[in-house]
Enzyme design. Structure first.
Site, PDB file in Angstrom:
ATOM      1  N   ASP A  95      -8.196  -0.496  -8.046  1.00  0.00           N
ATOM      2  CA  ASP A  95      -7.316  -1.604  -7.712  1.00  0.00           C
ATOM      3  C   ASP A  95      -6.846  -2.359  -8.956  1.00  0.00           C
ATOM      4  OD1 ASP A  95      -7.487  -1.182  -4.961  1.00  0.00           O
ATOM      5  OD2 ASP A  95      -9.323  -2.356  -4.795  1.00  0.00           O
ATOM      6  N   ASP A 124      -6.597  -4.794  -0.020  1.00  0.00           N
ATOM      7  CA  ASP A 124      -7.242  -3.495   0.079  1.00  0.00           C
ATOM      8  C   ASP A 124      -8.100  -3.521   1.349  1.00  0.00           C
ATOM      9  OD1 ASP A 124      -8.241  -0.948  -0.710  1.00  0.00           O
ATOM     10  OD2 ASP A 124     -10.043  -1.926  -1.464  1.00  0.00           O
ATOM     11  N   ASP A 137     -11.147  -4.832  -4.670  1.00  0.00           N
ATOM     12  CA  ASP A 137     -12.456  -4.874  -5.334  1.00  0.00           C
ATOM     13  C   ASP A 137     -12.787  -3.601  -6.087  1.00  0.00           C
ATOM     14  OD1 ASP A 137     -13.014  -3.132  -3.205  1.00  0.00           O
ATOM     15  OD2 ASP A 137     -15.110  -3.737  -3.180  1.00  0.00           O
TER      16      ASP A 137
END
Length: 746
Positions: free
Chosen positions: A646, A451, A642
């Site tokens: 996600d 990410d 995080d």
């Protein structure tokens, strides 16, 4: 300040929701109070079920409750595996895991305590010295039979040195009985219970056979060598266990409670949320809390592996396990001991040891076949060549050496201990592996997918560039923007105010919001515009030629009808991101970034750190689809994120890793948790996983190779029982030492 109509990068883990707007997390949607679409409602995306250790989704927990007992007096890892197998077959037991490295027996059943008599009976049947301790009874120290070992060694040495023809065999046999009576007694008890392929029985059979064929010194010497090897093997395992547990057990015994009358010492477990505790220089922060008074620096290396101390002041969080290096601090407790970081780390390591890798489970199954096969080979070695040559003494002796090496302890012990040491090594570096299975799977990944916000970047906005125009000064432009934005709580406004915090701001008046576009104000009778391109276009203000797309959020300013410059605001890339990505590539890993952010900003960040592939403006379900596409092209993938959004892709990845600063849902869905925020934690974790797998395979090959070599030498008439004992206990001890060297990795 209004939204300005500009694309706002998310604060953390951002992805666009179904309404088309960027959000950090569902509960942080549209943080700006004047958002023009604050009536929309975004839906949380629930995480799929957690993956089981074999990588498949676990669709629910085993029935009943889990109880953790301590099993003391375990003789070897093979016995532990047998106890686990036997207990798991008891009626009512849904699941059972016995971790030899921690001595923890985890039993899942409707009422585990009701099964305690049966569990204890199984343990004693397998290992006569085994004792099951319930947590409420506390731990007892295991006695080491060192005195018997020393007495037997003295008798054996005296027997070997004396020239007297009668005293010599008497002393040697006495040494054999002193050293081996416990082995013989245990073997007899196991034989009566139908357990033939037991280490005690095999050793008893081998040494008694040596006595029968007149090899008295050999029988006593082999028993001595066996007991010495067993003792040092136990010491090596115990030392390894202490090393690992001491590295991760940072729990305090007492805390200094601050009261109106002063301070008093109480047990750490008695502290409650809201209590005020005193942390002196040199003390370890006992519990998670918030600093109320004092300033200091905290050494976080024991928790995160980060060597640089972190400065804290009133209002900052202090995590338990860190060391206060400078000033006196008063903390308000936010988590009791059972919920603090120190306990979470310890629980994670202990629970992780119970999640066994496939290689460990395979070796356990293999050991059940290996021992009977070697015993059959030993019997055939005694019979067939003996019948053919008539030299029964030689071939019976060779068969006895085979019995000695038929115990699979070196195999059964070294593999789980290696992965346990790997888990401990990770915890020392701020990396929590949720089981040996996670380590094993991480070793196989071919690609790292990350990410953007909160993983590659810091997750906070900062002014990246100030570009004045029309003769405007940089400092004056930034100060003017801050003056216009000083009343806003929007993340972009906060970043501008932070950048200008030491500046004297001009006195702007009559600040007015322009819905969805920005703000207007007055400065010395002149109109100031601060906001989006749409705001300036509506006031017919021409932009400079270089005011183009920048890969970040832009704030444009105009004064008295003329464009005077722009500010570029973007998330800050982590300082070690480029080096970490370069390390991943040196490890042979492909890299990719999945983000809900805009295309330009995503590509700018990826280019800055060297990420190979970029997928931008993704919904949570799109991330999972993109991950599947990348995995099909490159192989097994590690995903690092995080945000709460996600969680689905973390659970769906081959290995999911969460930044410890992220959302709880992400941490829960992950197989690996990084307590530190540096991106270097990713290649560190891969290094540890690869080292653990390599050492585990080394131990298997070494143990089998030595045992096979001894068998070949035995068939050639060149192997003694002394060498066979080395192939058993000696090899096991060497495998233990090889396993724990991963703890010393820098």
């Amino acid at each position: 300040m209004t939204d300005h109509g500009r694309q706002t990068p998310p604060a953390s883990g951002g992805t666009p929701c179904g309404c088309g707007h960027e959000h950090a997390h569902p509960h942080e949607a549209h943080p700006h109070t004047h958002h023009s679409h604050d009536s929309c409602h975004c839906h949380d995306h629930a995480a799929p079920p957690r993956k089981a250790p074999d990588g498949k989704a676990a669709h629910g927990h085993a029935p009943g409750k889990q109880r953790v007992y301590t099993v003391q007096g375990l003789g070897c890892a093979h016995c532990a595996a047998e106890i686990e197998h036997q207990v798991s077959r008891l009626p009512g037991v849904a699941d059972c895991v016995l971790v030899y490295e921690t001595r923890q027996l985890r039993v899942t059943a409707p009422d585990p305590d009701a099964l305690l008599p049966d569990i204890r009976r199984v343990c004693v049947a397998v290992e006569s010295t085994a004792k099951v301790i319930v947590p409420e009874d506390g731990q007892e120290e295991e006695a080491t039979p060192l005195r018997a070992l020393l007495a037997g060694a003295v008798c054996f040495a005296a027997g070997m040195l004396t020239p007297h023809p009668i005293a010599k065999p008497v002393l040697v046999v006495a040494a054999y009985l002193v050293l081996g009576w416990r082995v013989l007694w245990t073997a007899l008890g196991n034989l009566l219970r139908g357990r033939v392929f037991d280490e005690n029985f095999l050793m008893s059979l081998a040494t008694l056979g040596a006595l029968i064929i007149g090899e008295y010194p050999e029988a006593a010497g082999v028993m001595l060598f066996y007991r010495v090897g067993e003792y040092f093997e136990d010491r090596a395992v115990a030392r390894s266990r202490r090393q690992i547990m001491q590295a991760v057990d940072l729990r305090p015994e007492v805390v200094q409670l601050v009261e109106s009358s002063g301070t008093r010492e109480i047990a750490a477990a008695d502290a409650r949320v809201g209590d005020i505790v005193l942390v002196r220089p040199g003390d370890r922060v006992p519990l998670d809390g918030v600093v109320l008074e004092g300033e200091s620096r905290l050494d976080t290396s024991a928790v995160t592996g980060e060597p640089t101390p972190v400065r804290v002041a009133p209002g900052d969080k202090a995590v338990s396990g860190c060391v206060n290096t400078d000033g006196l601090l008063k903390l308000r407790v936010t988590h009791v001991l059972a919920e603090s970081m120190v306990q979470r780390i310890l629980d994670s390591v202990e629970n992780a040891a119970a999640r066994k890798p496939r290689l460990d489970r395979f070796i356990t199954r293999f050991s059940r076949v290996y021992t009977p096969v070697v015993v059959v080979i030993a019997a055939l070695t005694a019979l067939i060549p003996g019948l053919a040559t008539g030299n029964w003494s030689q071939w019976v002796y060779t068969a006895l050496t085979f019995l000695v090496i038929s115990c699979p302890c070196a195999l059964v012990l070294s593999v789980p201990l290696t992965y346990f040491a790997g888990i401990g090594a990770g915890s020392k570096r701020g990396i929590l592996f949720k089981g040996g299975a996670s380590l094993e799977m991480l070793e196989t990944v071919k690609m790292v997918v990350m990410d953007k916000t909160g993983t590659i970047t810091q997750g906070n906005f900062a002014v990246q560039r100030v570009a004045p125009a029309g003769g405007m000064d940089k400092t004056a432009l930034l100060a003017l923007a801050a003056a216009c934005e000083h009343a806003s709580t929007h993340p972009i406004a906060r970043s501008i105010l932070t950048a200008a915090q030491d500046m004297a701001l001009p006195a702007v008046t009559d600040i007015r919001e322009q819905a969805g576009e920005g703000v207007s104000a007055m400065l010395d009778g002149k109109t100031v515009l601060c906001g989006s391109r749409k705001l300036l276009a509506r006031h017919h203000i021409a932009l400079a030629d270089d005011a183009g797309e920048t890969g970040g959020a832009e704030v444009l300013l105009a004064l008295d009808g003329a464009f005077i410059g722009q500010l570029i605001i973007a998330d800050t890339v982590k300082a070690d991101a480029a080096d970490a990505v370069a390390r991943m590539k040196r490890q042979g890993l492909a890299t990719a970034m999945l983000t809900g952010d805009g295309e330009d900003n995503a590509r700018a960040v990826a280019g800055a750190v060297g990420v190979d592939e970029v997928r931008a403006r993704l919904l949570p379900q799109d991330k999972l689809t993109a991950l599947d596409e990348l995995r099909a092209a490159h192989g097994a993938a590690l995903f690092v994120g995080d945000g709460i959004n996600d969680a689905p892709v973390l659970a769906g990845a081959d290995v999911g890793a969460a930044m410890g600063s992220g959302a709880d849902a992400a941490i829960e869905a992950a197989d690996v948790v990084f307590l530190r925020t540096e991106l270097s934690a990713i290649p560190d974790a891969v290094d540890i996983a690869r080292s653990a797998g390599r050492i585990a395979r080394q131990n298997i090959v070494f143990a089998l190779a030595v045992k096979l070599a001894v068998m070949v030498l035995g068939l050639a008439g060149r192997a003694s029982m002394w060498l066979a004992v080395f192939a058993d206990s000696g090899v096991a001890m060497l495998c233990v030492l090889n396993a724990v060297r991963i703890l010393r990795r820098k």
